[in-house]
Motif scaffolding. Sequence first.
Motif, PDB file in Angstrom:
ATOM      1  N   ALA A 464     -87.352 124.100 -22.601  1.00  0.00           N
ATOM      2  CA  ALA A 464     -88.672 124.369 -22.025  1.00  0.00           C
ATOM      3  C   ALA A 464     -88.651 124.192 -20.509  1.00  0.00           C
ATOM      4  O   ALA A 464     -89.244 124.990 -19.772  1.00  0.00           O
ATOM      5  CB  ALA A 464     -89.709 123.439 -22.664  1.00  0.00           C
ATOM      6  N   ASP A 467     -86.990 127.078 -18.999  1.00  0.00           N
ATOM      7  CA  ASP A 467     -87.508 128.352 -19.512  1.00  0.00           C
ATOM      8  C   ASP A 467     -86.341 129.205 -20.016  1.00  0.00           C
ATOM      9  O   ASP A 467     -86.188 130.378 -19.655  1.00  0.00           O
ATOM     10  CB  ASP A 467     -88.291 129.098 -18.431  1.00  0.00           C
ATOM     11  CG  ASP A 467     -89.056 130.304 -19.000  1.00  0.00           C
ATOM     12  OD1 ASP A 467     -89.315 130.309 -20.221  1.00  0.00           O
ATOM     13  OD2 ASP A 467     -89.351 131.235 -18.228  1.00  0.00           O
ATOM     14  N   ALA A 468     -85.518 128.598 -20.866  1.00  0.00           N
ATOM     15  CA  ALA A 468     -84.321 129.258 -21.392  1.00  0.00           C
ATOM     16  C   ALA A 468     -84.361 129.227 -22.915  1.00  0.00           C
ATOM     17  O   ALA A 468     -85.088 128.447 -23.525  1.00  0.00           O
ATOM     18  CB  ALA A 468     -83.063 128.555 -20.882  1.00  0.00           C
ATOM     19  N   THR A 469     -83.558 130.084 -23.518  1.00  0.00           N
ATOM     20  CA  THR A 469     -83.493 130.144 -24.982  1.00  0.00           C
ATOM     21  C   THR A 469     -82.191 129.585 -25.526  1.00  0.00           C
ATOM     22  O   THR A 469     -81.986 129.560 -26.737  1.00  0.00           O
ATOM     23  CB  THR A 469     -83.654 131.598 -25.461  1.00  0.00           C
ATOM     24  OG1 THR A 469     -82.624 132.409 -24.868  1.00  0.00           O
ATOM     25  CG2 THR A 469     -85.024 132.147 -25.062  1.00  0.00           C
ATOM     26  N   ARG A 477     -79.004 129.568 -15.236  1.00  0.00           N
ATOM     27  CA  ARG A 477     -80.060 129.312 -14.256  1.00  0.00           C
ATOM     28  C   ARG A 477     -79.513 128.587 -13.023  1.00  0.00           C
ATOM     29  O   ARG A 477     -79.909 128.873 -11.889  1.00  0.00           O
ATOM     30  CB  ARG A 477     -81.151 128.437 -14.887  1.00  0.00           C
ATOM     31  CG  ARG A 477     -81.997 129.139 -15.931  1.00  0.00           C
ATOM     32  CD  ARG A 477     -83.186 129.829 -15.301  1.00  0.00           C
ATOM     33  NE  ARG A 477     -84.177 130.195 -16.289  1.00  0.00           N
ATOM     34  CZ  ARG A 477     -84.228 131.381 -16.912  1.00  0.00           C
ATOM     35  NH1 ARG A 477     -83.320 132.313 -16.618  1.00  0.00           N
ATOM     36  NH2 ARG A 477     -85.160 131.637 -17.804  1.00  0.00           N
ATOM     37  N   TYR A 492     -84.182 123.492  -9.434  1.00  0.00           N
ATOM     38  CA  TYR A 492     -84.334 122.626 -10.604  1.00  0.00           C
ATOM     39  C   TYR A 492     -84.051 121.161 -10.285  1.00  0.00           C
ATOM     40  O   TYR A 492     -84.629 120.258 -10.911  1.00  0.00           O
ATOM     41  CB  TYR A 492     -83.462 123.129 -11.748  1.00  0.00           C
ATOM     42  CG  TYR A 492     -84.060 124.356 -12.413  1.00  0.00           C
ATOM     43  CD1 TYR A 492     -85.200 124.240 -13.192  1.00  0.00           C
ATOM     44  CD2 TYR A 492     -83.516 125.615 -12.223  1.00  0.00           C
ATOM     45  CE1 TYR A 492     -85.772 125.362 -13.790  1.00  0.00           C
ATOM     46  CE2 TYR A 492     -84.077 126.747 -12.811  1.00  0.00           C
ATOM     47  CZ  TYR A 492     -85.214 126.601 -13.595  1.00  0.00           C
ATOM     48  OH  TYR A 492     -85.784 127.700 -14.169  1.00  0.00           O
TER      49      TYR A 492
END
Length: 504
Positions: A464, A467-469, A477, A492
Amino acid sequence: MSATVLYDPGEARPARLFVWDASRALRTVPVESGMTLGRAGPDSTADLPLQSSIVSRRHGEILQLDDGYCYRDLGSLNGTHVNGVLYGSGGAADGVRLQDGDVLRIDRRALDRPHPDAVVMVFSTSWQGGDWTELPLKPDTGDIHIGRTTPRAEGISLADPAVSGRHATFRRGVHGWSVIDHDSKNGVYVNNRRITQPCALHPMDVVRMAGTLFLFLGDRLLYNAPAMRQDRLSIHIEERSVRSLFKKKVLLESIDLTVDPGDLVLVLGGSGAGKTTFFNAVMGYEKARGVIRHGDRDLYKDYARMKYEIGFVPQQDLLRDDDTVYYTLDNAARMKMPAGTPAAQREARIGQVLEMLGLQRERGSLVRKLSGGQKKRLNIAVELVADPSLFFLDEPDSGLDGVMAVSLMQNLRVIADEGKIVMVITHAPDRVAHLFDKVVVLAKSARTNSGQLAFFGTVEAALAFFDATSMEGIVKRINRPDENGEGLADHYIEKYARYKEGNP
């Protein structure tokens, strides 16, 4: 068998008695040489007064010898059973040497019908602490499974390396409760006698599995699992740097996190982010400016002692091809376990590690005959045999196919579930991400060219946050554009700094 496989008869150790009498409260009593046992009352002179009408005023005594302890009946009316054998009152000779786990009982002659005031005592020289827990045995209570990997919903999980994954089961039958040994490595003992088949239980029976005692009282079980050290690992790295040609190069900086016992932690980051440097700093191999604490101990200041609690499996294979699996582990155990460890204890630990990592059938095999996955597991076993509390693995699944890699990581999950802290670097994290409790994300700052903390938390929270799967998506990222990444490392790193302060 009157002694456990871990008992060392050549060494007298501090001893205690776990006592259950008519007071219906379980006491832990330190044993002193010449300690007398007798019936409690206003005129009692016994060092250990027992609440029971069937105990004599001066019932027995415990003496310390040069190499252990012994119990002597003092002419009592009812005598004392030791592991089911009656001493005194017309029984065997009134003196008996005591060994770890021996069960002393003052009762009727027929132990399957205990007197309401019966007394049971367990003699221990190996206890490491722990609270007694009560488990009610109701009419609808089903099987109670005992093991190192037993789910809580199915029974009792014991974080003891001497307990097998599936060790034993308490089962209610038509004629009452019994205990079943599932071919465990270290066995099941009832009144300190190892059982070889299902054993019917009677009230006041004592069941032992490795270091855990169970007192069966008919309507409940009392058990006392050994206290496992529950130390958190606190990591505070201000800076890890090196000098080259009189120029300082910062490799890592500003890393603060705390890992709980039982956590399996994934260390994630792109190339050059400092994952191996991070490992070396936390393990004390290459000290950083900062503080690494395990519980109340400073790893850097107390490294000479704490290094024996650290297990490290590097990428490269360090095994000798012409040694057998057993010899490899025996050699490692002799080098890594404390000096003076009894041979039986060392053998028991080797057997437990072989079982945990699925290498029992390869015990006599040469290392060069093992498959790639088996060699990886043997490398882990070499470090695990010393029972480290901190375990670090650098790409243990490299070179393995997906099925073998998942199997290996499942082994690490079991190791963490023993209460150990396990940290792992892997370049194929997504196939095993569900096994990890936490993830450390290190990113190389484009601004400072140093590795910094970009996230620490659960796998779900990491996905989360970035914002990655996938885990690989997280790495994408933070990697630089020339590394097929998005170049967002500094974004980040700064976002996580705000996140920690409660300002996402």
